[in-house]
Design an enzyme around this catalytic site. Structure first.
Site, PDB file in Angstrom:
ATOM      1  CE  LYS A 258     -37.672 -19.631 -18.621  1.00  0.00           C
ATOM      2  NZ  LYS A 258     -36.717 -20.764 -18.499  1.00  0.00           N
ATOM      3  CE  LYS A 270     -29.208 -20.238 -17.336  1.00  0.00           C
ATOM      4  NZ  LYS A 270     -29.384 -21.699 -17.375  1.00  0.00           N
ATOM      5  NE  ARG A 344     -38.259 -26.446 -13.337  1.00  0.00           N
ATOM      6  CZ  ARG A 344     -37.527 -27.542 -13.481  1.00  0.00           C
ATOM      7  NH1 ARG A 344     -37.666 -28.553 -12.625  1.00  0.00           N
ATOM      8  NH2 ARG A 344     -36.647 -27.662 -14.467  1.00  0.00           N
TER       9      ARG A 344
HETATM   10  N1  BES Z   1     -33.552 -21.176 -19.465  1.00  0.00           N
HETATM   11  C1  BES Z   1     -32.991 -22.374 -18.987  1.00  0.00           C
HETATM   12  C2  BES Z   1     -33.118 -23.531 -19.970  1.00  0.00           C
HETATM   13  C3  BES Z   1     -32.370 -23.406 -21.272  1.00  0.00           C
HETATM   14  C4  BES Z   1     -31.124 -24.001 -21.413  1.00  0.00           C
HETATM   15  C5  BES Z   1     -32.916 -22.758 -22.348  1.00  0.00           C
HETATM   16  C6  BES Z   1     -30.456 -23.908 -22.622  1.00  0.00           C
HETATM   17  C7  BES Z   1     -32.243 -22.662 -23.559  1.00  0.00           C
HETATM   18  C8  BES Z   1     -31.002 -23.244 -23.685  1.00  0.00           C
HETATM   19  C9  BES Z   1     -33.693 -22.800 -17.703  1.00  0.00           C
HETATM   20  O1  BES Z   1     -34.164 -21.773 -16.897  1.00  0.00           O
HETATM   21  C10 BES Z   1     -32.697 -23.548 -16.882  1.00  0.00           C
HETATM   22  O2  BES Z   1     -31.742 -22.940 -16.469  1.00  0.00           O
HETATM   23  N2  BES Z   1     -32.942 -24.827 -16.651  1.00  0.00           N
HETATM   24  C11 BES Z   1     -32.080 -25.641 -15.889  1.00  0.00           C
HETATM   25  C12 BES Z   1     -32.931 -26.486 -14.962  1.00  0.00           C
HETATM   26  C13 BES Z   1     -32.124 -27.253 -13.958  1.00  0.00           C
HETATM   27  C14 BES Z   1     -31.538 -26.312 -12.930  1.00  0.00           C
HETATM   28  C15 BES Z   1     -33.031 -28.255 -13.299  1.00  0.00           C
HETATM   29  C16 BES Z   1     -31.292 -26.528 -16.840  1.00  0.00           C
HETATM   30  O3  BES Z   1     -31.873 -27.021 -17.807  1.00  0.00           O
HETATM   31  O4  BES Z   1     -30.106 -26.701 -16.626  1.00  0.00           O
HETATM   32 ZN    ZN Z   2     -34.629 -19.997 -17.874  1.00  0.00          ZN
HETATM   33 MN    MN Z   3     -32.702 -21.044 -15.564  1.00  0.00          MN
END
Ligand code: BES
Ligand code: ZN
Ligand code: MN
Length: 494
Positions: A258, A270, A344
């Protein structure tokens, strides 16, 4: 940064000129112990080194560092006694040596030459720990500081096996440093175009074949996931493909990582607190680029093809929206319910492309879910995929000191990814099993018959606390060493 020079040394270390000698200490059942390898130093202290360390309150616990002046007992003026932790019955472990050597390397910053007696326990681990511990990233500092120790002599036999182990360890540590450098480069300088350029320069210099698909090529070939996610940024997305073919290649391995160069969340934005950490959302891609450079250097008897999607997830008038339906590479449609579940989407495009090459194995890694960190913490990666290969990857990861744990893909969660409109939704609409749901989403894009492993490194990729062992603040380079060991294992055992 110039890495320390390492050499195997067998001579009498009490008469070898150096700034410091590194010895190991252990927490034995009956208190402090000296680690094997400390004998010559102990002899120079007339057998009183343990007593001296006891007076200084050394305990032998991991990450402990006690400094002892030698007052002419050795040619070196200082002994660095580094804790290895508990004394295991079946000998000191590789990771204990790696970590202690890392602690020593950090303490040796600015010195010219040190002798490391921990190498007698495990040459490769001492070498890796020294190089990884000495790593610094000062690209953006006006004052570059004193720099790492210039030379470390590993006190071990100069045998053929040790020489080969040292050479491989140096190559592996260099690969980890490449990954760390990418991760530590800020998102205003590392965006899809510049990341692709830098990766392509490194790979070409290593003798690898590189192809970079820009936004036009992506559009022409229908990479709807990468284009959807990357559309919100003025910095347009890329798909980098790097290939290596070793002589007598027995198996074909696909690698995918990724490469979100910054993840704001997009329109599903975020919160501000901690958003800066999303500079590390390309850690999977960094690890894959570094692993390809390593493959060229170590010449695995394998064919390895990397597919690395790179995009910046930004909100803007051109950004994809919650509610959009994307047509992915290969034709599957995905309803976007949350633009922050972007990893994803770019990964599935890359996975479908990777599977077109007909690999035996597919290893994919990503900072994919916050749920990974909730489930396993900051230091243990979650591994999902084909049952057997998943377990193999997790076991190898832990064995090389990159803690990893196998996680399930529960069938009952799959239905929660069903979409009202499209073939699939990108989120379940609830919080439960978030890491596993992401794994189930990716599974939909993996071709039948491919042995597959997905390594979620959301926690372990990026370290925000104080330095420990061989891990500094910032990018860690996880899972470069895991993937390197898995490739070596496939090369050896199929
Ligand atoms: N890059 C983030 C995941 C992440 C979170 C990496 C903390 C490192 C530290 C990913 O793209 C993300 O935002 N995932 C979401 C998915 C959700 C919206 C289903 C998450 O984990 O909150
Ligand atoms: Zn991400
Ligand atoms: Mn994300």
């Amino acid at each position: 940064m110039t890495a320390p020079k390492l050499a195997l040394t067998e001579g009498d270390l009490s008469t070898t000129a150096a700034d410091a000698v590194v010895v190991g200490t252990l927490q034995g059942a009956d208190g402090l112990e000296l680690a094997p390898g400390a004998d010559a130093v102990n002899a120079a202290f007339d057998g009183a080194l343990l007593e001296v360390l006891g007076t200084l309150r050394a305990s032998g616990k991991a990450d402990e560092l006690v400094k002892v002046p030698t007052f002419g007992k050795l040619a070196a003026p200082l002994v660095l006694a580094v804790g290895l932790g508990k004394s295991p019955e079946n000998g000191v472990g590789e990771e204990q040596v790696r970590r202690a050597s890392g602690v020593a390397a950090r303490a040796l910053a600015g010195k010219k030459r040190a002798l490391n007696t921990l190498a007698s326990l495990h040459v490769a681990a001492a070498a890796e720990g020294t190089l990884l511990g000495a790593y610094t990233f000062t690209e953006y500092k006006s004052d570059k500081g004193e720099g790492p120790v210039a030379k470390v002599d590993l006190i071990a036999a100069g045998s053929k096996e040790n020489k080969a182990a040292l050479k491989a360890a140096v190559a592996i540590a260099e690969a980890v440093a490449i990954a760390r450098d990418f991760i530590n480069t800020p998102p205003n300088d590392l965006y899809p175009g510049s990341f692709a350029d830098r990766a392509s320069k490194l790979a070409t210099a290593a003798g690898l074949d590189v192809e970079v698909l820009d936004e036009k090529a992506l559009k022409k070939q229908g990479f709807g996931g990468i284009l959807g996610v990357g559309g919100g940024s003025t910095r347009q997305p890329r798909l980098v493909r790097i290939s290596y073919k070793g002589a007598k290649a027995t198996k074909k391995v696909a690698l995918v990582g990724k490469g979100i160069t910054f993840d704001t969340g997009g329109i599903s934005i975020k919160p501000a607190a901690g958003m800066d950490e999303m500079t590390s959302d390309m850690s999977g891609a960094a690890a894959i680029v570094a692993t390809m450079v390593l493959a060229a250097k170590l010449k695995y008897p394998l064919e390895i093809i990397a597919s690395i999607p790179m995009a910046e997830n930004m909100p803007s008038g051109d950004a994809y929206r919650p509610g959009d339906v994307l047509t992915m590479y290969g034709g599957k449609t995905v309803e976007v319910l949350n633009t922050d579940a972007e990893g994803r989407l770019i990964l599935s495009d890359a996975i479908v492309r990777a599977c077109e090459d007909g690999p035996d194995y597919l290893i994919e890694t990503a900072t994919l879910t916050g749920a990974q960190v909730v489930a396993l913490g900051k230091r243990t990666a979650g591994v999902m995929g084909s049952d057997e290969f998943r377990d193999r990857v997790a076991a190898i990861g832990t064995a090389v000191g990159e803690s990893a744990w196998p996680m399930p893909l529960p069938e009952e969660l799959r239905a929660d990814l069903d979409s009202r409109l499209a073939d699939l939704a990108n989120v379940t609409g609830h919080r439960w099993g978030g890491m596993l749901a992401a794994g189930l989403f990716l599974r939909e894009f993996v071709a039948e018959g491919v042995q597959w492993a997905h390594i979620d490194i959301a926690g372990p990729a990026y370290h925000t606390g104080g330095a420990y062992g061989y891990t500094a603040k910032g990018g860690t380079g996880v899972p470069v060493r895991t993937i390197a060991a898995v490739l070596a294992d496939i090369a050896a055992n199929g």
